[in-house]
Structure formats: structure tokens, C-alpha cells
Design an enzyme around this catalytic site. Structure first.
Site, PDB file in Angstrom:
ATOM      1  N   SER A   1      30.671  32.731   6.205  1.00  0.00           N
ATOM      2  CA  SER A   1      29.509  33.203   6.553  1.00  0.00           C
ATOM      3  C   SER A   1      28.616  32.112   7.245  1.00  0.00           C
ATOM      4  CB  SER A   1      28.791  33.604   5.423  1.00  0.00           C
ATOM      5  OG  SER A   1      28.409  32.546   4.535  1.00  0.00           O
ATOM      6  N   LYS A   2      27.755  32.288   7.931  1.00  0.00           N
ATOM      7  CA  LYS A   2      26.812  31.281   8.685  1.00  0.00           C
ATOM      8  C   LYS A   2      26.284  30.406   7.422  1.00  0.00           C
ATOM      9  CE  LYS A   2      24.016  30.427  12.096  1.00  0.00           C
ATOM     10  NZ  LYS A   2      24.317  30.047  13.382  1.00  0.00           N
ATOM     11  N   ARG A   3      26.023  30.816   6.591  1.00  0.00           N
ATOM     12  CA  ARG A   3      25.374  29.990   5.474  1.00  0.00           C
ATOM     13  C   ARG A   3      26.352  29.062   5.121  1.00  0.00           C
ATOM     14  NH1 ARG A   3      25.037  30.919   0.261  1.00  0.00           N
ATOM     15  NH2 ARG A   3      25.979  33.058   0.612  1.00  0.00           N
TER      16      ARG A   3
ATOM     17  N   GLY B   1      28.425  27.478   6.802  1.00  0.00           N
ATOM     18  CA  GLY B   1      28.787  26.410   7.905  1.00  0.00           C
ATOM     19  C   GLY B   1      29.344  27.196   8.901  1.00  0.00           C
TER      20      GLY B   1
END
Ligand code: GLU
Length: 507
Positions: free
Chosen positions: A258-260, A262
């Protein structure tokens, strides 16, 4: 025997944000599959969820796909006779088709308000029952339906899920998957605003666009039984596409990418200095392998080797270190001339080359020579650009450890000796520079290393870098002489009253 229809696959992103690398992997598998079987690769924009629509993401999706080389055969801007390829431009089709399902008794209008649905849900939760629509409107008498409609009552359209059916499909990656229809909700096909839901629009378009294989992420598996029932309700079961659900991608620490964690958009990887061919190759290996030990493969090799039977249902890990390694391989083999356009803007940004008008020939040639020297030593374009500082500016400081070792009286002596010899070289090319180093080494019985390290430090401020003689040639005689003189002065300069050696860093 019937002739198998031409393979047609599609990538159907929802424009709700950037194109994530997971989405790009789905697009890429579709692309490889289409090319492998001489089929068509379609792009369809699924923008019916207006609350999540992000206008800019359309351009972002198009740019990302083009940058990766995933050019669509049909889709926005490329009509193949099945358009439009943007769902919000096909609303009348969905409306008509949903009406057909009502007429055939497969769907019904539901007038339940949001409040009632919430109450039903709360009651089910309280009783520990499975939540879902209680089908109150499924049995409404026709007269009541007509009264509601003419009275302007808002409604959704729901599919009538048949009771007690085993809904099965053969997943090309996971084998047979079965659902009991009793666990399925009478899900919504058309919303009160007249927009279709993902399910009906997706099925209608796959049918109308003659899609033969649906390759998509495995988060859609639980939607597939709904789609199977929709194909049946429409009477399209015979031409239903085959399904293949691609394995989930995990971040190196094990969680979902996920974006979180990385994971980034395709364009973030471009900005971070990756080459499209490296990302392409890397994404192709997320869940698929050629069955031998090859890893670095060209697009043509990937196409020739691609098959769904080699796609694993097991999660694959997005290993950015591996991507960097692969990027390094692609950078090393890319002609330097083709890296200039990516690198010059970074040098301009740092103020190392003037940011004015178009680069002249001399600058371009200089850039190519620097890139020739540096590209096998870097894993990212940005890294290469940043590591090229010594080709533009004199060192502002010297690496501490090496300076301690060789910036002393003996070092100064050696640098003075070198300075004199280098001054005498008219044709300042690496072969001539090397000759003179060898000459001094022999005549003064100094090891070559004992000459190289102080020079390297004087010229670049660090102890590592590309071949010293080549580097000196590219930096140029005048700059090299000035830097060596500066280092000699620096060594001669007594310790300042403040702490230690000014200009020495702990790099
Ligand atoms: N619009 C869906 C998505 O955003 C498409 C899923 C599918 O390929 O059916 O992923």
C-alpha cells in the site's frame, strides 16, 4: 469444431487516484497475454463511482501506461468499434440493459430508504445474523411498483439471486472456485442516481467488447460469482469470458502493498529514477516466472514466454532492492545518449549546468562522456545524476577517513610532483595521464595506489568513483590542475584555531 474467438483482454482501471504498481502489474499481464496470443489489449475507464472520481487521475493513468510501453489497441483515443471506452459515456446502455433484466424477471426495483436499510442491518447485527438486504421489495406487487415509480420515489435496481445454487467458475490460475448462492446478497445493479454499479457495467462492457479473458487482481474473486449470475441472467453464459485472478502483491515486511508501506505510483518510480523497461521486467516477475532461471528479459522475450499456467496463486513480494538491481542492469546497457534527457534536468535543478536554452553540442557530448563513466556504477538515474557532482564543481570538502590517510606531507609532495607532470601533458587524455602516473610510480618507487588515492581525493573529494584517468580526462586539465593545487594548499594550511581540519567531512 468451432474456431476459438480472437483473444481480447482489457485493463479496466477506476480513475480514483494514481496508477499504483499493483494496477500496472494487472495491465502488464493483460498486455503480455494479448501479445502472446496475437490478441487485442483494451483499455476501459470504469468511472461510474462518481464519489471517488478524480479527474487528474485519467491523465495519470494514460501517461503511466504509455511510459511503461503498455499501449492499448482499443480504448480512449483509439476506437476499435466497441466504444465509447469510458463508462460514464455509456450510461444509456446500462439503463436499457437493466430494464431488460427487470422485464425478464431477473431484477427488481427496490424503494427501501437508506434509513430502513440501516435498521435492517442493525437488527441483523444484533441477532448475530449475516448482514444483507432482506429482499423486502423483491416481492412487491406490480401495482405498487408502478405507483412508486409514477410518484417519483427513488429506487435502485437489484439482481434476484437464485436460491440454493452452486455458482462455479474455473479460475485459470486457481482452478475451480465455487460459491453457494445463498451467501450472496441481492446486490445493486443501478443506483438511485441512474448510474450503474461496478458489477453490471463491468459485465455488460466485457460482453459488448467481446472480452475473452478477464485477468484481474484477486481482490475481485468474490465479485466473480455475482458476475457469473449476471451473465446467466442476460443469457450470455455461452460467451462468458474465462477468469484469472492474479496473486496479491505484498510489501517486503509481509503486509499488503500500500502507499503507506512505501508502494508508490508508476509515476513515482519514474521520478525516483527508474527506467520503464526495468519496471516492466520487474513487474512481469511479480507472480509469474518463465520456468527457467531467467530474470532479465526483454519485452519480446517476456511475450514469447508468458503463460497463465506459470502464474502462481501465491502472494508475491515487491522487493525494491531487486527492482534497483534490475534497473542498474538496464541503465548499464542503455546507450548514454538516451539517458541524457532524463539526467540533464536534474543537473540543471542542482545548478550544475545552466538551465537556460537548449543544451549545445558541447554540453551534450560532455554529458554523454560523464554518463558513460557513471552508468555502470548507479542503480537509479537520480543516483547517477547526483553522483556526478565532481564533473561540475570543485570539491567543497574531503572525505575524512581518506584525508587522514593521505593528506599529509608525503601526500602533498606526491601531489606537487603529479601537478608538475600533468601540466606538461598537452593532449589531456586518459592514456597519456595513465602513462605519466606509471612513469612517476617507477621513477620514484611509489605504488600506483599511493598516487591514485590523493589525486582522487583532491579531484573529487571522495575515495571512490569511476576509473581515475578517465574521470580526469572528462573533468578536464584546467579543472584538475586547479583542484590539485587547492588540495596542496589545503594540506599546507595549519590547523585552524577552531576545531580540526576545516572542510573534512565524515562522509
Ligand atoms: N474497475 C475495477 C478496478 O478498478 C476493475 C476490476 C476488473 O478488472 O474487473 O480494478
Amino acid at each position: 469444431m468451432a474456431v476459438a474467438p480472437k483473444v481480447r483482454v482489457r485493463f479496466a482501471p477506476s480513475p480514483t487516484g494514481y496508477l499504483h504498481v499493483g494496477g500496472a502489474r494487472s495491465a502488464l499481464f493483460n498486455y503480455l497475454f494479448a501479445r502472446r496470443f496475437g490478441g487485442d489489449f483494451l483499455l476501459r475507464i470504469e468511472d461510474t463511482d462518481r464519489s471517488r472520481f478524480v479527474e487528474e487521475s485519467l491523465t495519470e493513468i494514460y501517461d503511466s501506461l504509455k511510459w511503461l510501453g503498455l499501449n492499448w489497441d482499443e480504448g480512449p483515443g483509439k476506437d476499435g468499434g466497441c466504444g465509447p471506452y469510458v463508462q460514464s459515456e455509456r450510461l444509456d446502455i446500462y439503463g436499457k440493459m437493466a430494464a431488460r433484466l427487470i422485464d425478464a424477471g431477473h431484477a427488481y426495483r427496490c424503494f427501501c430508504t437508506a434509513e430502513r436499510l440501516a435498521e435492517v442491518r442493525a437488527g441483523q447485527e444484533k441477532n448475530g445474523e449475516a448482514t444483507g438486504y432482506d429482499r423486502q421489495c423483491r416481492g412487491l406487487p406490480q401495482s405498487e411498483v408502478e405507483r412508486n415509480v409514477s410518484g417519483g420515489a427513488p429506487f435502485v435496481i437489484r439482481l434476484k439471486i437464485p436460491a440454493g445454487r452452486i455458482v462455479a467458475f474455473d479460475d485459470l490460475i486457481r482452478g475451480k472456485i465455487e460459491y453457494n448462492s445463498d451467501v450472496l446478497d441481492d446486490f445493486v445493479l443501478m443506483k438511485t442516481d441512474g448510474f450503474p454499479t461496478y458489477h453490471i457495467a463491468n459485465v455488460i462492457d466485457d460482453h459488448e467488447m467481446k472480452i475473452t479473458h478477464v485477468l484481474r487482481g484477486d481482490e475481485w474473486i468474490s465479485s466473480t460469482p455475482k458476475h457469473v449470475l449476471l451473465y446467466e441472467a442476460f443469457g450470455w453464459a455461452d460467451t462468458m469470458p474465462a477468469f484469472a485472478h492474479l496473486p496479491v502483491i505484498l510489501s517486503p515486511d509481509g503486509g499488503k502493498l500500500s502507499k503507506r508501506k512505501g508502494a508508490a505510483s508508476v509515476m513515482d518510480y519514474k521520478r525516483a529514477g527508474f527506467l520503464p523497461e526495468a519496471l516492466f521486467n520487474f513487474l512481469a516477475l511479480l507472480g509469474w516466472a518463465p520456468g527457467d532461471d531467467r530474470e532479465k528479459m526483454s519485452v519480446d522475450e517476456l511475450i514469447a514466454a508468458f503463460s497463465l499456467s506459470q502464474v502462481s496463486p501465491k502472494a508475491s513480494v515487491f522487493d525494491e532492492k531487486k527492482l534497483e538491481w534490475m534497473n542498474g542492469l538496464y541503465m548499464a546497457e542503455r546507450p548514454s545518449e538516451l539517458l541524457v534527457d532524463d539526467i540533464l534536468p536534474i543537473w540543471k535543478e542542482r545548478g550544475w549546468v545552466s538551465s537556460g536554452s537548449a543544451p549545445d553540442r558541447a554540453l551534450l557530448e560532455h554529458a554523454v562522456r560523464i554518463i558513460d563513466l557513471m552508468k555502470t556504477r548507479s542503480r537509479r538515474i537520480t543516483e547517477l545524476a547526483g553522483a556526478s557532482e565532481c564533473f561540475f564543481v570543485d570539491p567543497a570538502e574531503y572525505e575524512e577517513k581518506s584525508a587522514k590517510k593521505c593528506f599529509n606531507a608525503e601526500g602533498a609532495e606526491r601531489l606537487s610532483l603529479l601537478l608538475k607532470t600533468l601540466e606538461g601533458i598537452d593532449d589531456f587524455v586518459h592514456t597519456k595521464i595513465e602513462e605519466s602516473y606509471r612513469g612517476i610510480s617507477e621513477s620514484h618507487s611509489i605504488s600506483i595506489g599511493g598516487l591514485i588515492l590523493p589525486t582522487r581525493l583532491a579531484v573529487s573529494g571522495t575515495s571512490n568513483g569511476p576509473g581515475l584517468y578517465e574521470m580526469m580526462e572528462v573533468i578536464g586539465k584546467e579543472n584538475v590542475l586547479r583542484r590539485i593545487s587547492a588540495a596542496i594548499n589545503y594540506i599546507a594550511q595549519p590547523l585552524t584555531k577552531t576545531e580540526g581540519h576545516n572542510g573534512i567531512t565524515g562522509k
